[in-house]
Each structure stands twice: as structure tokens, then as C-alpha cells.
Design a protein around this motif. Structure first.
Motif, PDB file in Angstrom:
ATOM      1  N   ALA A 126       1.082   3.677   1.919  1.00 17.94           N
ATOM      2  CA  ALA A 126       0.938   4.284   3.244  1.00 17.94           C
ATOM      3  C   ALA A 126       2.081   5.278   3.462  1.00 17.94           C
ATOM      4  O   ALA A 126       2.968   5.434   2.614  1.00 17.94           O
ATOM      5  N   LYS A 127       2.043   5.971   4.599  1.00 16.52           N
ATOM      6  CA  LYS A 127       3.156   6.843   4.933  1.00 16.52           C
ATOM      7  C   LYS A 127       4.433   6.022   4.961  1.00 16.52           C
ATOM      8  O   LYS A 127       4.419   4.839   5.311  1.00 16.52           O
TER       9      LYS A 127
ATOM     10  N   THR B 259       0.849  -1.200   0.000  1.00 15.84           N
ATOM     11  CA  THR B 259       0.000   0.000   0.000  1.00 15.84           C
ATOM     12  C   THR B 259       0.879   1.243   0.000  1.00 15.84           C
ATOM     13  O   THR B 259       2.034   1.211   0.438  1.00 15.84           O
TER      14      THR B 259
ATOM     15  N   GLY C  45       6.780   5.876   6.948  1.00 15.15           N
ATOM     16  CA  GLY C  45       7.060   5.258   8.249  1.00 15.15           C
ATOM     17  C   GLY C  45       6.391   3.901   8.379  1.00 15.15           C
ATOM     18  O   GLY C  45       6.983   2.939   8.894  1.00 15.15           O
ATOM     19  N   LYS C  46       5.157   3.785   7.876  1.00 12.94           N
ATOM     20  CA  LYS C  46       4.446   2.510   7.935  1.00 12.94           C
ATOM     21  C   LYS C  46       5.040   1.500   6.965  1.00 12.94           C
ATOM     22  O   LYS C  46       5.078   0.293   7.244  1.00 12.94           O
ATOM     23  N   GLN C  47       5.503   2.002   5.818  1.00 13.37           N
ATOM     24  CA  GLN C  47       6.128   1.086   4.865  1.00 13.37           C
ATOM     25  C   GLN C  47       7.448   0.543   5.423  1.00 13.37           C
ATOM     26  O   GLN C  47       7.792  -0.632   5.199  1.00 13.37           O
TER      27      GLN C  47
ATOM     28  N   ARG D 118       9.116  -5.646  10.157  1.00  8.80           N
ATOM     29  CA  ARG D 118       8.449  -6.816  10.734  1.00  8.80           C
ATOM     30  C   ARG D 118       8.855  -8.097  10.021  1.00  8.80           C
ATOM     31  O   ARG D 118       8.804  -9.179  10.607  1.00  8.80           O
TER      32      ARG D 118
ATOM     33  N   LYS E  18       7.998   0.111   8.635  1.00  5.64           N
ATOM     34  CA  LYS E  18       7.603  -0.874   9.650  1.00  5.64           C
ATOM     35  C   LYS E  18       7.207  -2.203   8.999  1.00  5.64           C
ATOM     36  O   LYS E  18       7.477  -3.279   9.550  1.00  5.64           O
ATOM     37  N   PHE E  19       6.560  -2.121   7.832  1.00  5.33           N
ATOM     38  CA  PHE E  19       6.194  -3.335   7.101  1.00  5.33           C
ATOM     39  C   PHE E  19       7.453  -4.159   6.792  1.00  5.33           C
ATOM     40  O   PHE E  19       7.473  -5.386   6.959  1.00  5.33           O
TER      41      PHE E  19
END
Length: 459
Positions: free
Chosen positions: A393-394, A391, A396-398, A404, A400-401
Motif C-alpha cells: 500500500a502507500k 501489502t 502512509g498506510k504502511q 496501530r 499506520k499499520f
């Protein structure tokens, strides 16, 4: 739909665990191929009369039948098939069917799943991987192959040690030594003696001696001498001297004993040079009471002996026969799933990430996804495992993806970033935080080890 209940005995590893298993399989396969073994794969099913010809496995075989059969004769035919419970039976059939197309001696490796309906427990499964090597001859098979195979396995385990697999020991014996010794003592029920000697670790020497007297007809002295032979072990040719001392002291002689001692001594001499300390003669090893005829092998992980043998096999003078031609063989089989289950359950070997991906290409927005896909294609063409963020996303979220999943690098495409700033292609090492300019046509990780998940004991 209710949450399904796992089936015991059918392991399903998580992605990071599967990476460990795949790396172990690769090392084993590479070792076999380095020694000239050709890979084959046989069908999963065999006729029941072939699978059950020895009788003792009848309760372990999974029988195949169609859920909805057509004609009654077709249904009957289906019920005559079963899933193979090891790779020896299908290999013997394969040799007979393809003898005219094979060059002998034929060296084969086979890595496949097998199915066995036994009670699941630690290290024992109903569906599991085996990795076999065999050498089969037409009419005859030189003894030197009985030396070669355990040394190949010793090399495979030595390479696995680099991953953190514990130290191993391959235990060897020669059935000719045991049979010649027992016959020299005047005992004729060789299988009975071997069957009871095989119980030493479970019931102890006193109980074994009693069984030898009660079931085999041995005298107390004969029983004790059988135990004395079984107690001999060592990693050098002094084992042969100790057997000769025992036989000389009690006047035990037999031609088969001499042949066996010569062969066992030759194996130990080669092992001392090529795998010092890793192959040990252990004269209580029996295995395959009714079919092994020469060298026999068992292997244990040091410190994990409770797991039992993880690699076993031996010489069989009649691997296959069509009535006119006989094909002798010698083989060894690694219980890969048994080994992997112990490594995973004890945290001995782990993977650094759960996916093969080295780079995640970020997506600025869905309108620019094609640009991210193009970057990923360039990196993949150069052998860099790459994925694209699912996606836009921001960032920062990418990141984190990626984090993980253990993906070490995130690629930010050139253009206007999500803050409205003009940027060149940039690559961020999310472990260190370092971010540098990158060109998808030339960029490579500084450390080539980042290209694939690391598998080892210190991840």
C-alpha cells in the motif's frame, strides 16, 4: 456461524495482555533458576483415585472420557483419569516414579496450567497458570529449606515490583507453634481448633470463640487464649517474645511449641536481613489442615487483600511415600493467573505494544517484496524482531499499520520510492518522525529498550 459465547473461567488474553503475562512468567522462572531450581513438566492427567484421595476436591475435578470410545474396557479406563487441579499431586507421583534418577534434596520448579471446576469469580478461574517451587528430601529434609523458599519468593516478587506490581507481604506461621500451644492448653482436637481459627477473618473473634466452645469443647478461657495467640503478628523476633509472655502468664508448656518457636524465630531472623519488612509472622495462618506439618505461608498484595492469597504453601513431612520410603518436602505456589488478572483488570501493568516486532519493513511493490524479505532476514539474524508489510500500500498506510500495533520503526528499502525518487535504506522512528539512513548489516535502535515491548506501570 453465530458469534461464540465466551466460557467463564477460561481466560484468553489479548496479545498485549499476553505479553504482560509472559514477562511475569519469565521473571518468576529466572528467579527460580537463579536459586538452583530445575524445571520439570508433568502430564496434564492423573488417575482419579490419586486426585480424589483427600475427598474434598471431588466436585472440582474435570474427568476425562473419549467422545467415541472403542472397547468398553478402554472407555472405562479413560473415565478413571482427570485433569490435575494443582501441581502437588503430579509432583508427588513424579518423585515416586523417578526417585532412582533424582539427586536429593531435589529442588524443582514447575510452571503449568491446571484445571479446577469451581465457580469462576474475580481472580478465580477454571483453567489457570500456577508456578511452583518445592524442595523434597529422601527420608529427611533440613529445616533451613523452610527459610529458603519464602525468601526465594520474596525475591521474585521484589523483581516483579520493577514492572509496577504492588507491594507484597508474605505471611508465615509454624504449625508446631499452634499445635504445641493448643496441646499445652489441654485441647486435643487440633484440626478442629485450626479449622475454626482459620475462619477469623470471615466471621470474627466472637463467633470463632463460640465455635471453639461448641465444636471443640474448649472452655471460655481456652477459647480466648487461642484467639490471643492468633492475634499475634509482626515482622521481627519480638513475635516470639510475645508468644513466650503469653505462655508464661498462663503456664502453657509443650515440647512441640518450643520447637516451633525456635524455627519461626530463625525464619524471621533471616527474613529481617534478606527481605526486611516483607515477611510477617501471622499466627492465625492455618492452611492445609490435614497435611502441613511445619512452616506455612500465605502472600497478599498490599492494597489488594480482597484478592486473597496469591502465593501459598508449607512444609509437609509426607509429600510422597511408597510404603518403604518417605519423601518430605516444602513448597510454595504462585497463582499466576490470579495475579495477572488483577494487574490487567486494574490497568496496573500494561505493555507498550501488542506485538514483539521492533521494525516493519515497507514494501515498494509486490515485485520488490523479495528485497524487503531479504532486509528483514538480515535484521532478524542480528536479533531484531522484524516483520514485513502485508501489502504494498502507500507508505502512509504502511506506517499506520505499524502505528496501530505499536511498532516503533518502519524501514524503507533502498531503490526508487513510490514517488519515483532514488533513496538509500532509511529508517523512520514513527513516534518522533525522525528518519535516518540505515544499513541492515549494522543498524540498531539508539535505545535498546525498543527491541522488545516494554512492560510496566507507566507505559
Amino acid at each position: 456461524m453465530a458469534k461464540p459465547t465466551p466460557l467463564s473461567g477460561f481466560p484468553e488474553w489479548l496479545p498485549a495482555q499476553r505479553i504482560v503475562e509472559q514477562q511475569i512468567l519469565r521473571i518468576i522462572q529466572d528467579t527460580f533458576e537463579l536459586h538452583g531450581f530445575a524445571g520439570i513438566e508433568t502430564r496434564a492427567v492423573e488417575p482419579l483415585d490419586q486426585l480424589l484421595r483427600k475427598g474434598e476436591t471431588s466436585k472440582e475435578v474435570y474427568v476425562l472420557s473419549r467422545l467415541q470410545a472403542g472397547e468398553s474396557d478402554e472407555q472405562s479406563k479413560d473415565k478413571q483419569l482427570g485433569l490435575h487441579f494443582d501441581l502437588t499431586v503430579p509432583f508427588a507421583r513424579y518423585v515416586l516414579e523417578n526417585a532412582g534418577h533424582l539427586s536429593f534434596p531435589f529442588k524443582r520448579y514447575q510452571i503449568q496450567k491446571v484445571w479446577r471446576g469451581e465457580r469462576p469469580q474475580d481472580g478465580r478461574f477454571r483453567e489457570f497458570y500456577q508456578a511452583d517451587i518445592d524442595v523434597v528430601g529422601a527420608g529427611e529434609l533440613p529445616f533451613h529449606f523452610e527459610v529458603e523458599l519464602p525468601l526465594v519468593m520474596a525475591e521474585a516478587f521484589a523483581r516483579l515490583k520493577a514492572l509496577g506490581v504492588p507491594e507484597f507481604k508474605i505471611l508465615v506461621n509454624n504449625r508446631k507453634v499452634a499445635e504445641g500451644f493448643y496441646r499445652g492448653l489441654g485441647l486435643d482436637d487440633i484440626e478442629g481448633v485450626l479449622r475454626n481459627i482459620d475462619k477469623l477473618d470471615k466471621i470474627g473473634p466472637e463467633n470463632v470463640a463460640k465455635l471453639l466452645i461448641d465444636e471443640v469443647g474448649a472452655t471460655a478461657q481456652q477459647a480466648q487464649l487461642c484467639l490471643d495467640l492468633a492475634g499475634i503478628c509482626g515482622t521481627d523476633e519480638s513475635v516470639i517474645s510475645r508468644v513466650r509472655e503469653l505462655t508464661s502468664a498462663h503456664g502453657i508448656e509443650h515440647e512441640l511449641l518450643e520447637v516451633g518457636l525456635t524455627e519461626l524465630g530463625a525464619l524471621l531472623a533471616s527474613a529481617a536481613v534478606r527481605a526486611p519488612g516483607r515477611i510477617e509472622a501471622n499466627l492465625k495462618i492455618a492452611r492445609g489442615l490435614d497435611y502441613y506439618t511445619g512452616s506455612v505461608y500465605e502472600s497478599v498484595l498490599v492494597g489488594h487483600e480482597d484478592l486473597g492469597s496469591i502465593c501459598s504453601g508449607g512444609r509437609y513431612d509426607e509429600l510422597a511415600s511408597d510404603g518403604k520410603n518417605t519423601y518430605p518436602g516444602v513448597g510454595l505456589s504462585i497463582g499466576v493467573s490470579r495475579l495477572v488478572s488483577r494487574l490487567l483488570s486494574k490497568g496496573i501493568v500494561t505493555a507498550s505494544r501488542s506485538v514483539p516486532t521492533a521494525v516493519l519493513v515497507a514494501v515498494l511493490d509486490e515485485e520488490h517484496r523479495a528485497a524487503s524479505d531479504a532486509i528483514a532476514a538480515q535484521l532478524r539474524a542480528r536479533g531484531i524482531p522484524t516483520d514485513v508489510a502485508p501489502t504494498a500500500a502507500k507508505f502512509g498506510k504502511q506506517i499506520k499499520f505499524a502505528d496501530r500495533r505499536g511498532i516503533p520503526f518502519v524501514w524503507f528499502p533502498a531503490g526508487v520510492n513510490q514517488n519515483g525518487e532514488e533513496i538509500a535504506h532509511q529508517v523512520k522512528d514513527i513516534r518522533s518522525g525522525e528518519q535516518v539512513d540505515g544499513d541492515p548489516a549494522v543498524w540498531m535502535p539508539t535505545n535498546s529498550a525498543d527491541l522488545a515491548p516494554l512492560v510496566g506501570s507507566a507505559i
